[in-house]
Motif scaffolding. Structure first.
Motif, PDB file in Angstrom:
ATOM      1  N   PHE A   4       0.835  -1.206   0.000  1.00 26.10           N
ATOM      2  CA  PHE A   4       0.000   0.000   0.000  1.00 26.10           C
ATOM      3  C   PHE A   4       0.873   1.260   0.000  1.00 26.10           C
ATOM      4  O   PHE A   4       0.587   2.226  -0.684  1.00 26.10           O
ATOM      5  N   LEU A   5       1.947   1.225   0.792  1.00 30.89           N
ATOM      6  CA  LEU A   5       2.834   2.390   0.907  1.00 30.89           C
ATOM      7  C   LEU A   5       3.435   2.767  -0.438  1.00 30.89           C
ATOM      8  O   LEU A   5       3.471   3.935  -0.813  1.00 30.89           O
ATOM      9  N   PHE A   6       3.954   1.769  -1.145  1.00 31.24           N
ATOM     10  CA  PHE A   6       4.729   2.046  -2.351  1.00 31.24           C
ATOM     11  C   PHE A   6       3.905   1.975  -3.631  1.00 31.24           C
ATOM     12  O   PHE A   6       4.444   1.962  -4.726  1.00 31.24           O
ATOM     13  N   ASP A   7       2.573   1.916  -3.469  1.00 29.64           N
ATOM     14  CA  ASP A   7       1.691   1.887  -4.627  1.00 29.64           C
ATOM     15  C   ASP A   7       0.787   3.116  -4.661  1.00 29.64           C
ATOM     16  O   ASP A   7      -0.256   3.117  -5.304  1.00 29.64           O
ATOM     17  N   ILE A   8       1.205   4.156  -3.925  1.00 29.59           N
ATOM     18  CA  ILE A   8       0.397   5.387  -3.870  1.00 29.59           C
ATOM     19  C   ILE A   8       0.516   6.150  -5.177  1.00 29.59           C
ATOM     20  O   ILE A   8       1.614   6.426  -5.662  1.00 29.59           O
ATOM     21  N   LYS A   9      -0.644   6.497  -5.752  1.00 29.10           N
ATOM     22  CA  LYS A   9      -0.651   7.172  -7.064  1.00 29.10           C
ATOM     23  C   LYS A   9      -1.293   8.556  -7.022  1.00 29.10           C
ATOM     24  O   LYS A   9      -1.218   9.305  -7.989  1.00 29.10           O
ATOM     25  N   SER A  10      -1.953   8.901  -5.928  1.00 33.12           N
ATOM     26  CA  SER A  10      -2.682  10.176  -5.875  1.00 33.12           C
ATOM     27  C   SER A  10      -2.662  10.739  -4.465  1.00 33.12           C
ATOM     28  O   SER A  10      -2.366  10.031  -3.491  1.00 33.12           O
ATOM     29  N   TYR A 101      14.287   3.144   0.223  1.00 35.30           N
ATOM     30  CA  TYR A 101      15.336   3.901  -0.466  1.00 35.30           C
ATOM     31  C   TYR A 101      15.600   3.376  -1.874  1.00 35.30           C
ATOM     32  O   TYR A 101      15.964   4.148  -2.764  1.00 35.30           O
ATOM     33  N   SER A 102      15.394   2.081  -2.100  1.00 30.15           N
ATOM     34  CA  SER A 102      15.602   1.529  -3.443  1.00 30.15           C
ATOM     35  C   SER A 102      14.554   2.060  -4.414  1.00 30.15           C
ATOM     36  O   SER A 102      14.884   2.502  -5.523  1.00 30.15           O
ATOM     37  N   LYS A 103      13.296   2.050  -3.984  1.00 40.11           N
ATOM     38  CA  LYS A 103      12.229   2.547  -4.848  1.00 40.11           C
ATOM     39  C   LYS A 103      12.291   4.063  -4.969  1.00 40.11           C
ATOM     40  O   LYS A 103      11.941   4.620  -6.007  1.00 40.11           O
ATOM     41  N   GLY A 104      12.739   4.723  -3.908  1.00 37.94           N
ATOM     42  CA  GLY A 104      12.911   6.171  -3.966  1.00 37.94           C
ATOM     43  C   GLY A 104      13.984   6.552  -4.972  1.00 37.94           C
ATOM     44  O   GLY A 104      13.802   7.462  -5.792  1.00 37.94           O
ATOM     45  N   LEU A 238      12.910   7.020   7.050  1.00 43.89           N
ATOM     46  CA  LEU A 238      13.296   5.886   6.216  1.00 43.89           C
ATOM     47  C   LEU A 238      13.116   6.198   4.728  1.00 43.89           C
ATOM     48  O   LEU A 238      13.222   5.319   3.890  1.00 43.89           O
ATOM     49  N   SER A 239      12.841   7.454   4.409  1.00 43.37           N
ATOM     50  CA  SER A 239      12.701   7.882   3.012  1.00 43.37           C
ATOM     51  C   SER A 239      13.535   9.131   2.787  1.00 43.37           C
ATOM     52  O   SER A 239      13.893   9.830   3.741  1.00 43.37           O
ATOM     53  N   GLN A 240      13.830   9.414   1.521  1.00 42.74           N
ATOM     54  CA  GLN A 240      14.667  10.564   1.159  1.00 42.74           C
ATOM     55  C   GLN A 240      13.980  11.384   0.062  1.00 42.74           C
ATOM     56  O   GLN A 240      13.328  10.831  -0.819  1.00 42.74           O
ATOM     57  N   ALA A 241      14.163  12.694   0.146  1.00 44.68           N
ATOM     58  CA  ALA A 241      13.767  13.579  -0.951  1.00 44.68           C
ATOM     59  C   ALA A 241      15.034  13.930  -1.722  1.00 44.68           C
ATOM     60  O   ALA A 241      16.136  13.914  -1.166  1.00 44.68           O
ATOM     61  N   PHE A 249      13.634  20.481  -3.924  1.00 43.76           N
ATOM     62  CA  PHE A 249      13.459  19.058  -3.634  1.00 43.76           C
ATOM     63  C   PHE A 249      12.078  18.549  -4.022  1.00 43.76           C
ATOM     64  O   PHE A 249      11.086  19.275  -3.964  1.00 43.76           O
ATOM     65  N   LYS A 250      12.062  17.260  -4.372  1.00 44.12           N
ATOM     66  CA  LYS A 250      10.805  16.539  -4.572  1.00 44.12           C
ATOM     67  C   LYS A 250      10.823  15.300  -3.683  1.00 44.12           C
ATOM     68  O   LYS A 250      11.877  14.724  -3.427  1.00 44.12           O
ATOM     69  N   THR A 251       9.646  14.879  -3.254  1.00 52.11           N
ATOM     70  CA  THR A 251       9.528  13.684  -2.423  1.00 52.11           C
ATOM     71  C   THR A 251       9.008  12.521  -3.264  1.00 52.11           C
ATOM     72  O   THR A 251       8.317  12.732  -4.260  1.00 52.11           O
ATOM     73  N   PRO A 252       9.310  11.276  -2.853  1.00 50.95           N
ATOM     74  CA  PRO A 252       8.658  10.132  -3.487  1.00 50.95           C
ATOM     75  C   PRO A 252       7.179  10.120  -3.089  1.00 50.95           C
ATOM     76  O   PRO A 252       6.795  10.817  -2.144  1.00 50.95           O
TER      77      PRO A 252
END
Length: 324
Positions: A4-10, A101-104, A238-241, A249-252
């Motif tokens: 759910f976390l990494f499938d956010i589209k909107s 971080y890999s997907k970011g 646990l995430s990076q912009a 900057f942009k965020t994932p």
């Protein structure tokens, strides 16, 4: 939860997942629950992201900020001067960090296997518990390229390698702390064509602090590149912009920035107003996803953001919520 976390589209999806994460952390994180109770905020009261309480980042220095009863797999700690109290981020699911971080990275730069990663992170390599070193070490491994690696103080070796690889048309990522990158260009001036330079901030008392524009001007000239990229992350996240230039900057998709009033920490400011940076990092599912940092910044109309600086006397000022 990760799917759910990494499938956010909107934005609507983000909001829905954020509310679920808030409810989970309210119910399972003792420190965060005490903080919410102090503010008299309950999940049933929340209709917008702005209403969610943001935990002051200083709590990571004094409390165990955990929303999970699982075994602790890693403890990341912030750097600090001798004798100072450092932040501790207890990690119960290291795979979630790796996925974040890999997907970011892939979101902003594409496949890591397309790059050679050269890392110049001396002050992080000289201590244990750095989440940045953990991330970069794993990214280096994921390149599956023997040329990728860390450099401590061996700047001559790095200079030679960087020139050679760049000349051969290799796609290179040079990631380093500000003072070490400045040390490198003082030894040698480059004219790089195939290298992305990413600074992770931090003079750490090694040099005089520079404003971003001045730092980036020096680095652009020294490396012979059009833009200097930047990474915005911290021990407690646990995430990076990422910024691909000009400190914008942009965020994932699973991370969002809000700006709070410096005089009233519970008030969220509109875009283009400068204030304290609040971070929603949904990958922080097992600790706390809603954090009030000590950084100052502003969000632009298009949703990008920039870092302006830090609070003065940041352990004291702006911490009127630190009454637990």
């Amino acid at each position: 939860m990760s799917k759910f976390l990494f499938d956010i589209k909107s934005d609507e999806q983000f909001k829905k997942v954020a509310f679920e994460v808030f409810k989970h952390q309210f119910e399972n994180n003792k420190t965060y629950r005490s903080f919410c109770d102090l503010l008299n905020v309950h999940p049933s009261d929340i209709n917008s992201l702005e209403q969610i309480p943001f935990l002051p980042i200083q709590f990571f220095k004094s409390r165990k900020v955990l929303s999970s009863k699982d075994e602790i797999q890693e403890i990341f700690s912030s750097s600090g001067t001798t004798g100072s109290v450092t932040s501790q981020h207890y990690i119960t699911d290291i795979e979630l960090y790796k996925e974040s971080y890999s997907k970011g990275f892939a979101h902003f730069y594409g496949d890591i296997k397309d790059y050679i990663v050269l890392a110049l992170l001396p002050n992080y390599l000289e201590r244990n518990g750095s989440s940045l070193v953990f991330m970069v070490d794993d990214l280096i491994r994921k390149t599956h390229n023997s040329e990728s690696g860390f450099y401590l103080h061996n700047l001559d070796e790095l200079t030679q390698k960087l020139i050679e690889l760049d000349k051969n048309g290799q796609k290179i990522l040079l990631i380093g702390v500000s003072f070490a990158l400045l040390d490198l260009i003082e030894k040698h001036q480059f004219s790089l064509k195939n290298t992305i330079v990413i600074e992770t901030g931090g003079m750490k008392g090694k040099r005089k602090e520079l404003v971003r524009e001045e730092l980036h001007l020096l680095l652009k000239k020294g490396f012979g590149v059009a833009e200097i990229h930047s990474e915005y992350g911290m021990t407690e996240l646990l995430s990076q912009a990422y910024s691909k230039g000009n400190g914008i900057f942009k965020t994932p998709p699973w991370m969002k920035i809000l700006i709070r009033d410096t005089e009233d920490a519970l008030t969220i400011l509109p875009r283009e107003k400068t204030g304290g940076i609040n971070v929603i990092d949904l990958a922080n599912y097992n600790s706390c996803s809603f954090i009030a940092t000590q950084d100052l910044g502003k969000i632009h109309q298009n949703g990008t953001f920039e870092i302006i600086g830090r609070f003065d006397n940041s352990d004291i000022r702006g911490c009127n919520l630190m009454v637990l």
